[in-house]
Enzyme design. Structure first.
Site, PDB file in Angstrom:
ATOM      1  N   HIS A  28      22.308  51.910 126.988  1.00 31.21           N
ATOM      2  CA  HIS A  28      23.178  51.435 125.915  1.00 31.21           C
ATOM      3  C   HIS A  28      24.451  52.274 125.926  1.00 31.21           C
ATOM      4  CE1 HIS A  28      21.029  54.803 124.096  1.00 31.21           C
ATOM      5  NE2 HIS A  28      21.914  54.839 123.124  1.00 31.21           N
ATOM      6  N   HIS A  55      26.052  54.239 123.673  1.00 30.80           N
ATOM      7  CA  HIS A  55      26.315  55.425 122.863  1.00 30.80           C
ATOM      8  C   HIS A  55      26.799  56.555 123.774  1.00 30.80           C
ATOM      9  CE1 HIS A  55      23.798  54.347 119.066  1.00 30.80           C
ATOM     10  NE2 HIS A  55      25.084  54.118 118.881  1.00 30.80           N
ATOM     11  N   ASP A  73      26.273  59.710 124.145  1.00 28.02           N
ATOM     12  CA  ASP A  73      25.377  60.668 124.797  1.00 28.02           C
ATOM     13  C   ASP A  73      24.716  60.105 126.049  1.00 28.02           C
ATOM     14  OD1 ASP A  73      24.078  59.035 122.851  1.00 28.02           O
ATOM     15  OD2 ASP A  73      22.304  60.303 122.894  1.00 28.02           O
ATOM     16  N   HIS A  74      24.863  58.804 126.282  1.00 25.52           N
ATOM     17  CA  HIS A  74      24.259  58.180 127.464  1.00 25.52           C
ATOM     18  C   HIS A  74      25.281  57.759 128.514  1.00 25.52           C
ATOM     19  CE1 HIS A  74      20.081  57.651 125.819  1.00 25.52           C
ATOM     20  NE2 HIS A  74      20.764  57.942 124.722  1.00 25.52           N
ATOM     21  N   HIS A 117      17.690  49.061 119.108  1.00 27.59           N
ATOM     22  CA  HIS A 117      18.360  50.285 118.682  1.00 27.59           C
ATOM     23  C   HIS A 117      19.515  49.865 117.778  1.00 27.59           C
ATOM     24  CE1 HIS A 117      19.410  54.415 118.676  1.00 27.59           C
ATOM     25  NE2 HIS A 117      20.428  54.347 119.515  1.00 27.59           N
ATOM     26  N   ASP A 156      16.917  54.333 124.279  1.00 32.47           N
ATOM     27  CA  ASP A 156      16.749  54.595 122.849  1.00 32.47           C
ATOM     28  C   ASP A 156      16.241  53.336 122.164  1.00 32.47           C
ATOM     29  OD1 ASP A 156      17.848  56.987 123.519  1.00 32.47           O
ATOM     30  OD2 ASP A 156      19.489  56.924 122.066  1.00 32.47           O
TER      31      ASP A 156
END
Length: 315
Positions: A60, A62, A64-65, A146, A216
């Protein structure tokens, strides 16, 4: 096959856990699942070769990914990469990569192929190989839930049947063009008129390994059933929180360690590697309590809480 956990933290990194990324080494290639900030530096401390990364799978969008992608793309360009790189992800992945490449100046001159997976389809094959060595793969996506559009991945090793040379010789087939045709999946006709099919001279393949990667998500029963259908051996599932923080998990659309264990049971996998651990945890004692209880009933199941640079070999 080997898994290397480059980053096992969640939204905020810590001294001990970097942002999420997992590298799978298979048949001379590296398959990267998520690419959080600092991924390329984490790679330096491992035997993962960035030039062998041909496929990046994003769960996804976000930060942090994904925030490790620009630096990694630039670094492999500096190292002289020319061959294409495939990036897979949910809807809007193309736009995300396009915007990343607009920031600053770069010297990326190799092809980048971007593939977006549907979050409406129950499952789909997004990548596969057809190598003559008989060691191939298929990568499936499965939509998860998510706070933003998210997908999970399943990496499935596909082994081709092996030739039974003795059986072929018994049928009068010598090493040569006819045997090659059979190896390539075509039937042949002998001089006596008898038709020989590939099944007549092959040994059924052993079942290949199958790895699930949740990204996530909240716990989803259908995801567990999907994994079980495909014969998942190893499940990599997020466990952002311990079981005392169930409400936080629900509010943020994440999973607890108990949620991950529940999906493990539904998947039929024999190994769980929990990752995406919240920065609030200095140790994993609160996770281990639930794991110990689970192991009392399921002693044959292997359960690991991933740490940065954990290597897991599938033999």
């Amino acid at each position: 096959m080997k898994l290397t956990f480059l980053g096992t933290g969640a939204a905020v990194p810590t001294k001990y856990r970097s942002h999420p990324s997992v590298a799978l080494k298979f048949d001379g290639e590296i398959f990267l699942f998520d690419c959080g900030e600092n991924t390329q530096r984490q790679i330096i401390f491992t035997d993962v070769s960035p030039m062998k990364i041909n496929n990046i799978f994003i769960s996804h969008l976000h930060g942090d990914h994904i925030l490790g992608i620009p630096g990694l793309l630039q670094s492999i360009a500096f190292q002289g990469r020319k061959k294409p790189l495939n990036i897979y992800g949910p809807p809007e992945t193309k736009e995300m990569i396009k915007n990343m490449l607009k920031i600053g100046y770069h010297s990326i001159d190799y092809p980048i192929n971007i593939h977006e997976a549907s979050i409406e389809s129950p499952e789909m094959i997004i990548a596969s190989s057809n190598n003559s060595n008989g060691n191939n793969y298929e990568v499936y996506t499965f939509p998860v839930k998510h706070s933003v559009p998210s997908i999970s991945y399943l990496f499935k090793q596909i082994k081709k049947p092996q030739m039974d040379i003795k059986k072929a010789e018994t049928l009068g087939i010598e090493i040569g063009p006819d045997l090659k045709k059979l190896k390539d999946g075509f039937s042949i006709q002998l001089k006596n008129g008898k038709v020989i099919t590939p099944k007549d001279v092959t040994i059924p393949p052993k079942k290949g390994y199958c790895i699930g990667y949740s990204g996530d998500t909240i716990p989803i029963d259908e995801f567990g059933k999907f994994l079980k259908y495909h014969g998942c051996n190893v499940l990599i599932h997020e466990a952002t929180f311990d079981s005392s923080m169930q409400k936080n998990a629900v509010d943020t659309m994440h999973s607890t360690i108990l949620d991950a264990l529940d999906i493990l049971e539904k998947s039929g996998a024999r190994t769980l590697i929990a990752t995406h651990i919240s920065a609030r945890y200095d140790d994993i004692m609160s996770f281990e309590r639930d794991i110990v209880k689970f192991k009392e009933k399921n002693p044959e199941i292997e359960i690991l809480i991933a740490e940065d640079f954990l290597e897991y070999v599938l033999k």
